[in-house]
Design an enzyme around this catalytic site. Structure first.
Site, mmCIF file in Angstrom:
data_model
loop_
_atom_site.group_PDB
_atom_site.id
_atom_site.type_symbol
_atom_site.label_atom_id
_atom_site.label_comp_id
_atom_site.label_asym_id
_atom_site.label_seq_id
_atom_site.Cartn_x
_atom_site.Cartn_y
_atom_site.Cartn_z
ATOM 1 N N ASP A 143 13.585 28.510 -10.425
ATOM 2 C CA ASP A 143 12.659 28.913 -11.488
ATOM 3 C C ASP A 143 12.045 27.668 -12.111
ATOM 4 O O ASP A 143 12.726 26.651 -12.306
ATOM 5 C CB ASP A 143 13.410 29.686 -12.569
ATOM 6 N N GLU A 196 15.514 29.509 -3.733
ATOM 7 C CA GLU A 196 14.748 30.031 -4.861
ATOM 8 C C GLU A 196 15.136 29.293 -6.135
ATOM 9 O O GLU A 196 16.321 29.165 -6.445
ATOM 10 C CB GLU A 196 15.010 31.542 -5.010
ATOM 11 N N HIS A 227 16.074 28.737 -15.555
ATOM 12 C CA HIS A 227 15.756 30.158 -15.570
ATOM 13 C C HIS A 227 15.495 30.706 -16.969
ATOM 14 O O HIS A 227 14.502 31.397 -17.214
ATOM 15 C CB HIS A 227 16.886 30.958 -14.920
ATOM 16 N N HIS A 237 19.191 32.635 -4.070
ATOM 17 C CA HIS A 237 18.823 32.842 -5.464
ATOM 18 C C HIS A 237 19.345 31.716 -6.355
ATOM 19 O O HIS A 237 20.562 31.545 -6.515
ATOM 20 C CB HIS A 237 19.384 34.191 -5.929
ATOM 21 N N GLU A 284 9.708 30.348 -8.418
ATOM 22 C CA GLU A 284 9.296 31.391 -9.354
ATOM 23 C C GLU A 284 8.681 30.753 -10.589
ATOM 24 O O GLU A 284 9.341 29.996 -11.318
ATOM 25 C CB GLU A 284 10.475 32.273 -9.762
#
Length: 620
Positions: free
Chosen positions: A281, A279, A294, A252, A354
């Site tokens: 963003d 992961e 993020h 993450h 993401e």
């Protein structure tokens, strides 16, 4: 997913002060040779696979090496229906190349050490080798001493002709000289998984890919034989976890428990933790440059203020994105998507991207362009809370796998998964806990389930038992370690011979179990743990090993190698041995069976005569 709020800790500051992380405040410096092909290399392989990719099946029934096989070093020959490779010293990397360039494929073969200088000697599948055998290579190795801590390896031979061993583990069974074992490796882009005797044993995300790299066998300090080779191109990947395999690790925002999230440093932590996917963003700046961040604003994770979309890429790129976490990370920057992809391409790793916040179709198209221009399509998985983002993504880049993030479950998760053509449905842990039956429903529809954001080992255990496929976590190193322990727990009681193994008369058979004090029986008769068993005393067919309540079966089968061993150790006259081996070499099995049953085959005991006749007839 919710912002992470944590205070910098002294211990992390000390860890971060290492030269590794200081170096990452500027352009990344190479740890080893590049771990992935450049865009031209990948695009060349993708072009080669524009038509349906061809696999390869080889049983080595002919007298010579198959057409197109290229010995590079060492001795290679076909003998008694098997390919035999020999390396006479520990320094000789005997190799033979074959096959065609493939991005995603499975390579499998039955392998047997015929001899080895010591337990450290190895055999390997070449996962990406130039047909000439020249460096660099990417290989998956199996040692003669397979249960050593480095019994299995993923490794690279670099352009400077040195070793870079990226991943090691103990195999689930002891191989050793004389034991045949079925081994396989599944390769997907830069990721690969080792299977020994059908069990997943080791993963990597660090396979170096090149333009035109094919497959190979390699042998070091040993003589190894191979049979029943299969190279099979793989279709679209399923992210559903196979039974007995560990959870997939999705890091993450990188290794965000030990470094500032969404930075080059957190990527490096995740990479070294062996996370399969990192992961991050992505959202656009005022001038439509996709950057890795993020929050809606830069306030929490940089020394600046303001909404991301009100700042230019230059303004965002000038901010310090590391000091908030710990002083040693001062100078870390907010990466652009382009620099993030470049870092993954050269240093290794795969991206779970993401698409964060509001996006237009054009901004989604810009993301696709950044991915494709770098040849990274096979290494990017896209997720979003917004279905429209995923619809655009599928329209623009149907090759990319998609995941839908959810804070609460949809009334019908399967219906929306089918509508969006998802590879994964990714709910929060709390949402899934309210309705765990959704896992089986999604699996039945071919959709994986990955849960966010879970950092607790007790929950990992519960989610694994519930059938979840992967976990998005701030603690990728800890989850990778938990997975290693999971694989250790899954090891069988009976180590060798493996369940349902095919054993011939030439093999040196030993019954070995994991519990040194266990009572063991073979076909109801007590045997000592690790003691050799003479295969000539066993009847053809099935035999049972029992350890307490555990029963494991293997089978004595007829093979040309096994029959040769029966003949050569039979005690028959020299003339009879010469005649039988000649008939065996000519594959005249029916004639051999007839000859062995006559008095002309002098010197054979009744039992050995019966065995030779039976196995020759079985091979007819």
């Amino acid at each position: 997913m919710k912002p992470i709020t944590r205070r910098p800790r002294a211990v992390l500051a000390v860890l971060a002060a290492s030269t590794t992380f200081v170096a990452l405040t500027t352009a990344p410096t190479a740890l080893a040779e590049p771990l992935a092909a450049d865009s031209g290399a990948v695009q060349a392989v993708q072009a080669a696979q524009a038509e349906p990719a061809a696999g390869l099946t080889e049983s080595f029934d002919g007298p010579d090496l198959p057409p197109g096989w290229k010995p590079v070093e060492g001795a290679w020959k076909v003998q008694n229906g098997r390919l035999v490779g020999t390396s006479v010293t520990a320094g000789q990397q005997s190799r033979i190349t074959f096959g065609t360039p493939l991005i995603d494929y499975r390579i499998e073969s039955r392998v047997r050490f015929e001899s080895a200088l010591d337990g450290a000697r190895w055999v390997a599948f070449g996962l990406d080798l130039a047909p000439s055998g020249a460096v660099p290579w990417s290989i998956a190795t199996l040692r003669n001493g397979s249960t050593a801590t480095n019994g299995l390896e993923f490794a690279q031979r670099t352009t400077s002709n040195t070793w870079n061993v990226t991943d090691t583990a103990a195999a689930p069974i002891q191989v050793g000289v004389g034991m045949e074992v079925t081994v396989a490796v599944e390769v997907r882009g830069s990721r690969a998984t080792w299977y020994v005797d059908g069990r997943e044993s080791l993963r990597t995300s660090m396979v170096n890919r090149t333009a035109g790299g094919a497959q190979a066998f390699l042998v070091n300090g040993a003589t190894v034989s191979f049979d029943d080779l299969k190279v099979t191109p793989l279709g679209k990947e399923s992210f559903i976890r196979k039974p007995g395999t560990p959870l997939r690790v999705w890091a993450h925002r990188g290794g965000s428990s030990a470094s500032p999230e969404n930075t080059a440093a957190s990527d490096e932590v995740a990479r070294r933790a062996r996370a399969e996917w990192i992961e991050n963003d992505v959202q656009p700046t005022k001038d439509d440059v996709p950057v890795i961040l993020h929050d809606d604003t830069v306030d929490r994770t940089t020394d600046g203020t303001g909404a991301v979309r009100s700042l230019t890429a230059a303004q965002v790129g000038a901010l310090d994105a590391g000091s908030w976490f710990a002083p040693a990370f001062a100078g870390q920057r907010v990466p652009t998507l382009a620099s993030q992809l470049d870092g993954l391409k050269t240093r290794g790793g795969n991206l779970l991207l993401e698409v964060k916040g509001a996006h237009t179709r054009d901004s989604v198209a810009r993301i696709v362009s950044e991915v494709r221009s770098r040849g990274m399509s096979s290494r990017v998985f896209v997720q979003s809370f917004e279905p429209q983002h995923l619809r655009w993504m599928h329209e623009l880049a149907p090759e990319l796998p998609l995941g839908l993030l959810r804070s609460t479950l949809d009334p019908d998760p399967v219906a929306i998964a089918k509508d969006l053509e998802l590879s994964a449905y990714n709910p929060s842990d709390a949402a899934l806990s309210a309705r765990p039956g959704a896992i089986a429903e999604l699996h039945a529809a071919g959709v994986a389930v990955n849960v966010w954001t879970v950092d607790d080992a007790a929950r990992w255990d519960a989610l694994e038992k519930a059938g979840v496929d992967g976990v998005i976590t701030n603690r990728p190193a800890e989850l990778a370690g938990w997975n290693a322990a999971f694989l250790q727990r899954a090891k069988p009681k009976v180590l060798t011979p493996a369940a349902d193994a095919k054993v011939d008369r030439a093999q040196a058979l030993r019954i070995a179990v994991s519990d040194a004090s266990a009572q063991i029986t073979l076909d109801g008769n007590p045997v000592e743990n690790g003691a050799p068993v003479d295969t000539t005393t066993l009847t053809a067919g099935r035999h049972e090993i029992r350890v307490g309540d555990t029963v494991s079966a293997f089978e004595i089968v007829a093979t040309p190698t096994g029959l040769a061993s029966l003949i050569l150790t039979s005690g028959a006259s020299q003339a009879a041995v010469s005649t039988m081996t000649t008939l065996l070499g000519q594959r005249q099995y029916a004639v051999l069976a007839t000859y062995a049953s006559t008095p002309a085959a002098a010197g054979l005991s009744a039992v050995r005569r019966q065995q030779i006749v039976a196995e020759a007839r079985a091979l007819r």
